[in-house]
Design a protein around this motif. Structure first.
Motif, PDB file in Angstrom:
ATOM      1  N   ALA A 175       0.833  -1.206   0.000  1.00 10.75           N
ATOM      2  CA  ALA A 175       0.000   0.000   0.000  1.00 10.75           C
ATOM      3  C   ALA A 175       0.867   1.257   0.000  1.00 10.75           C
ATOM      4  O   ALA A 175       0.573   2.235  -0.695  1.00 10.75           O
ATOM      5  CB  ALA A 175      -0.941  -0.013   1.203  1.00 10.75           C
ATOM      6  N   ASP A 176       1.943   1.228   0.762  1.00 15.59           N
ATOM      7  CA  ASP A 176       2.839   2.384   0.795  1.00 15.59           C
ATOM      8  C   ASP A 176       3.575   2.526  -0.533  1.00 15.59           C
ATOM      9  O   ASP A 176       3.822   3.646  -0.990  1.00 15.59           O
ATOM     10  CB  ASP A 176       3.845   2.238   1.941  1.00 15.59           C
ATOM     11  N   HIS A 177       3.917   1.391  -1.170  1.00 16.95           N
ATOM     12  CA  HIS A 177       4.556   1.457  -2.481  1.00 16.95           C
ATOM     13  C   HIS A 177       3.629   2.133  -3.487  1.00 16.95           C
ATOM     14  O   HIS A 177       4.065   2.992  -4.272  1.00 16.95           O
ATOM     15  CB  HIS A 177       4.909   0.054  -2.965  1.00 16.95           C
ATOM     16  N   ALA A 178       2.346   1.786  -3.470  1.00 20.40           N
ATOM     17  CA  ALA A 178       1.379   2.406  -4.375  1.00 20.40           C
ATOM     18  C   ALA A 178       1.284   3.909  -4.115  1.00 20.40           C
ATOM     19  O   ALA A 178       1.225   4.718  -5.054  1.00 20.40           O
ATOM     20  CB  ALA A 178       0.017   1.746  -4.210  1.00 20.40           C
ATOM     21  N   ARG A 179       1.279   4.284  -2.833  1.00 20.51           N
ATOM     22  CA  ARG A 179       1.197   5.703  -2.486  1.00 20.51           C
ATOM     23  C   ARG A 179       2.399   6.465  -3.037  1.00 20.51           C
ATOM     24  O   ARG A 179       2.258   7.572  -3.574  1.00 20.51           O
ATOM     25  CB  ARG A 179       1.124   5.845  -0.960  1.00 20.51           C
ATOM     26  N   ARG A 180       3.599   5.858  -2.937  1.00 20.20           N
ATOM     27  CA  ARG A 180       4.797   6.540  -3.415  1.00 20.20           C
ATOM     28  C   ARG A 180       4.828   6.651  -4.938  1.00 20.20           C
ATOM     29  O   ARG A 180       5.292   7.660  -5.493  1.00 20.20           O
ATOM     30  CB  ARG A 180       6.047   5.812  -2.900  1.00 20.20           C
ATOM     31  N   VAL A 181       4.329   5.619  -5.632  1.00 19.84           N
ATOM     32  CA  VAL A 181       4.267   5.688  -7.092  1.00 19.84           C
ATOM     33  C   VAL A 181       3.358   6.836  -7.530  1.00 19.84           C
ATOM     34  O   VAL A 181       3.704   7.627  -8.423  1.00 19.84           O
ATOM     35  CB  VAL A 181       3.758   4.352  -7.681  1.00 19.84           C
ATOM     36  N   LEU A 182       2.184   6.946  -6.895  1.00 21.88           N
ATOM     37  CA  LEU A 182       1.250   8.014  -7.256  1.00 21.88           C
ATOM     38  C   LEU A 182       1.791   9.386  -6.871  1.00 21.88           C
ATOM     39  O   LEU A 182       1.562  10.365  -7.581  1.00 21.88           O
ATOM     40  CB  LEU A 182      -0.100   7.770  -6.573  1.00 21.88           C
ATOM     41  N   ARG A 183       2.529   9.452  -5.765  1.00 22.27           N
ATOM     42  CA  ARG A 183       3.033  10.748  -5.300  1.00 22.27           C
ATOM     43  C   ARG A 183       4.080  11.323  -6.244  1.00 22.27           C
ATOM     44  O   ARG A 183       4.178  12.541  -6.432  1.00 22.27           O
ATOM     45  CB  ARG A 183       3.616  10.589  -3.896  1.00 22.27           C
ATOM     46  N   ARG A 184       4.911  10.451  -6.876  1.00 20.55           N
ATOM     47  CA  ARG A 184       5.967  10.982  -7.747  1.00 20.55           C
ATOM     48  C   ARG A 184       5.487  11.272  -9.161  1.00 20.55           C
ATOM     49  O   ARG A 184       6.244  11.778  -9.985  1.00 20.55           O
ATOM     50  CB  ARG A 184       7.156  10.036  -7.774  1.00 20.55           C
ATOM     51  N   ALA A 185       4.242  10.927  -9.476  1.00 24.10           N
ATOM     52  CA  ALA A 185       3.703  11.195 -10.810  1.00 24.10           C
ATOM     53  C   ALA A 185       3.569  12.698 -11.021  1.00 24.10           C
ATOM     54  O   ALA A 185       2.997  13.404 -10.199  1.00 24.10           O
ATOM     55  CB  ALA A 185       2.359  10.514 -10.978  1.00 24.10           C
ATOM     56  N   GLU A 186       4.067  13.196 -12.155  1.00 20.14           N
ATOM     57  CA  GLU A 186       4.024  14.629 -12.455  1.00 20.14           C
ATOM     58  C   GLU A 186       2.992  14.992 -13.520  1.00 20.14           C
ATOM     59  O   GLU A 186       2.807  16.164 -13.811  1.00 20.14           O
ATOM     60  CB  GLU A 186       5.412  15.109 -12.912  1.00 20.14           C
ATOM     61  N   ASN A 187       2.355  13.987 -14.124  1.00 25.26           N
ATOM     62  CA  ASN A 187       1.380  14.285 -15.179  1.00 25.26           C
ATOM     63  C   ASN A 187       0.037  14.679 -14.583  1.00 25.26           C
ATOM     64  O   ASN A 187      -0.416  14.110 -13.575  1.00 25.26           O
ATOM     65  CB  ASN A 187       1.206  13.078 -16.104  1.00 25.26           C
ATOM     66  N   ALA A 188      -0.621  15.642 -15.222  1.00 22.74           N
ATOM     67  CA  ALA A 188      -1.901  16.150 -14.718  1.00 22.74           C
ATOM     68  C   ALA A 188      -3.004  15.106 -14.787  1.00 22.74           C
ATOM     69  O   ALA A 188      -3.948  15.132 -13.980  1.00 22.74           O
ATOM     70  CB  ALA A 188      -2.304  17.395 -15.508  1.00 22.74           C
ATOM     71  N   ASP A 189      -2.925  14.166 -15.728  1.00 23.63           N
ATOM     72  CA  ASP A 189      -3.970  13.152 -15.872  1.00 23.63           C
ATOM     73  C   ASP A 189      -3.624  11.851 -15.157  1.00 23.63           C
ATOM     74  O   ASP A 189      -4.067  10.775 -15.567  1.00 23.63           O
ATOM     75  CB  ASP A 189      -4.249  12.875 -17.355  1.00 23.63           C
ATOM     76  N   ARG A 190      -2.858  11.934 -14.093  1.00 23.92           N
ATOM     77  CA  ARG A 190      -2.530  10.745 -13.306  1.00 23.92           C
ATOM     78  C   ARG A 190      -3.784  10.217 -12.595  1.00 23.92           C
ATOM     79  O   ARG A 190      -4.761  10.944 -12.425  1.00 23.92           O
ATOM     80  CB  ARG A 190      -1.456  11.073 -12.275  1.00 23.92           C
ATOM     81  N   PRO A 191      -3.763   8.927 -12.173  1.00 27.36           N
ATOM     82  CA  PRO A 191      -4.919   8.369 -11.468  1.00 27.36           C
ATOM     83  C   PRO A 191      -5.284   9.217 -10.250  1.00 27.36           C
ATOM     84  O   PRO A 191      -4.407   9.755  -9.558  1.00 27.36           O
ATOM     85  CB  PRO A 191      -4.432   6.976 -11.059  1.00 27.36           C
ATOM     86  N   GLY A 192      -6.592   9.295  -9.981  1.00 31.24           N
ATOM     87  CA  GLY A 192      -7.080  10.183  -8.939  1.00 31.24           C
ATOM     88  C   GLY A 192      -7.277   9.524  -7.587  1.00 31.24           C
ATOM     89  O   GLY A 192      -6.760   8.433  -7.310  1.00 31.24           O
ATOM     90  N   GLU A 194      -9.870   8.097  -6.224  1.00 36.12           N
ATOM     91  CA  GLU A 194     -10.560   6.797  -6.193  1.00 36.12           C
ATOM     92  C   GLU A 194      -9.554   5.653  -6.315  1.00 36.12           C
ATOM     93  O   GLU A 194      -9.644   4.645  -5.580  1.00 36.12           O
ATOM     94  CB  GLU A 194     -11.584   6.719  -7.329  1.00 36.12           C
ATOM     95  N   THR A 195      -8.604   5.778  -7.223  1.00 37.82           N
ATOM     96  CA  THR A 195      -7.572   4.750  -7.376  1.00 37.82           C
ATOM     97  C   THR A 195      -6.708   4.674  -6.131  1.00 37.82           C
ATOM     98  O   THR A 195      -6.371   3.573  -5.651  1.00 37.82           O
ATOM     99  CB  THR A 195      -6.694   5.052  -8.601  1.00 37.82           C
ATOM    100  N   ALA A 196      -6.353   5.826  -5.577  1.00 39.01           N
ATOM    101  CA  ALA A 196      -5.524   5.838  -4.372  1.00 39.01           C
ATOM    102  C   ALA A 196      -6.220   5.130  -3.214  1.00 39.01           C
ATOM    103  O   ALA A 196      -5.587   4.386  -2.452  1.00 39.01           O
ATOM    104  CB  ALA A 196      -5.189   7.278  -3.995  1.00 39.01           C
ATOM    105  N   LEU A 197      -7.541   5.333  -3.069  1.00 44.56           N
ATOM    106  CA  LEU A 197      -8.295   4.673  -2.001  1.00 44.56           C
ATOM    107  C   LEU A 197      -8.309   3.158  -2.188  1.00 44.56           C
ATOM    108  O   LEU A 197      -8.147   2.395  -1.225  1.00 44.56           O
ATOM    109  CB  LEU A 197      -9.719   5.217  -1.959  1.00 44.56           C
ATOM    110  N   ARG A 198      -8.516   2.702  -3.421  1.00 43.82           N
ATOM    111  CA  ARG A 198      -8.538   1.258  -3.688  1.00 43.82           C
ATOM    112  C   ARG A 198      -7.200   0.616  -3.357  1.00 43.82           C
ATOM    113  O   ARG A 198      -7.136  -0.480  -2.794  1.00 43.82           O
ATOM    114  CB  ARG A 198      -8.879   0.992  -5.147  1.00 43.82           C
TER     115      ARG A 198
END
Length: 277
Positions: A175-192, A194-198
């Motif tokens: 779960a923490d790995h997923a959080r870090r992947v999403l946190r380093r994303a710089e694109n505006a259309d990255r998953p939102g 809802e994906t982070a909660l799942r």
């Protein structure tokens, strides 16, 4: 994240395009200007390449190796260059301290002749003295030189890759790995959100490098790598994030973008690299 490592023998780089391979080969060869213009012209249409060690001769202080580089051309034909690498110091440098010298030839016979003219130090070549195994511990390697094997390898490079093996999930603070992947994303259309909660329910994950390539972008070489981060959730379902790492930025720095699907990730690569379908 750390990129996967790959062994290479110094003649090839991981993820190297045929164009980059040729640039390095001709750039390091001391005599590349001697290649026929017709040969150099044909190489401009090279689509894929295969490199292999043809022969190698080592002693305690000296070494000599010949590499065969075969290219698949746009018209369906093939072309082979022969690279001689040695530490014998043609320029008169101390043989024990001489850096590797590279020479390239269009014919195997030319490479053999060049090897025979190397300074003393290799038994069996002109001007050399006999060395006993107690002096040098010599090792001679001469793989087969069948061109069909090269063409078969080139054909495999152009064929579709096999289906990937199913992922093996590893429980590791996923779960923490997923959080870090999403946190380093710089694109505006990255998953939102809802994906982070799942993905907070992820308890195991698996990382796969899908591809790594180089493209010429705005006059500079830019590297692109696509990763799949596959997660196993507590309810037994699977969810993937697709991460693109690239250097197609104005200052050449690394940038990470994350997408919901492989299709959108590949579209982003094509857009960044300005590659047509």
């Amino acid at each position: 994240m750390n990129e996967p490592t790959e062994q290479n023998d110094g003649q090839n780089e991981p993820y190297e395009t045929t164009e980059t391979h040729l640039e390095r080969l001709l750039g390091r060869a001391l005599n590349s200007f001697d290649l026929p213009d017709a040969t150099v012209g044909r190489l401009e249409s090279a689509l894929a390449h295969a490199s292999s060690l043809h022969s190698s001769h080592h002693s305690a202080a000296l070494h000599r190796a010949t590499y065969r580089h075969t290219y698949l051309l746009g018209d369906g034909s093939s072309l082979t260059l022969w690279e001689l690498v040695h530490s014998t110091g043609r320029d008169g440098a101390d043989q024990h301290q001489a850096a590797d010298q590279h020479e390239v030839y269009a014919e195997e016979s030319e490479a053999r002749l060049a090897a025979s003219r190397l300074p003393a130090g290799f038994p069996g070549f002109a001007g050399s003295e006999f060395l006993t195994t107690t002096d040098s511990c010599l090792d001679e390697i001469t793989p087969g030189s069948d061109l069909d094997a090269d063409l078969e390898l080139l054909a495999s490079l152009m064929s579709p890759p096999p289906d990937p093996a199913p992922p093996v999930y590893v429980p590791d603070d996923s779960a923490d790995h997923a959080r870090r992947v999403l946190r380093r994303a710089e694109n505006a259309d990255r998953p939102g959100e809802e994906t982070a909660l799942r993905l907070r329910a992820a308890f195991a994950h698996h990382i796969t490098q899908v591809f790594g390539r180089q493209f010429r972008v705005a006059g500079k070489d830019a590297g692109f790598t696509l990763y799949e981060h596959a997660f196993l959730l507590l309810d037994g379902t699977e969810r993937s994030l697709w991460e693109v790492e690239h250097t197609a930025t104005p200052d050449g720095r690394h940038m990470c973008e994350v997408y919901d699907t492989e299709h959108t990730a590949r579209e982003a690569v094509e857009l960044r690299a300005q590659v047509r379908r």
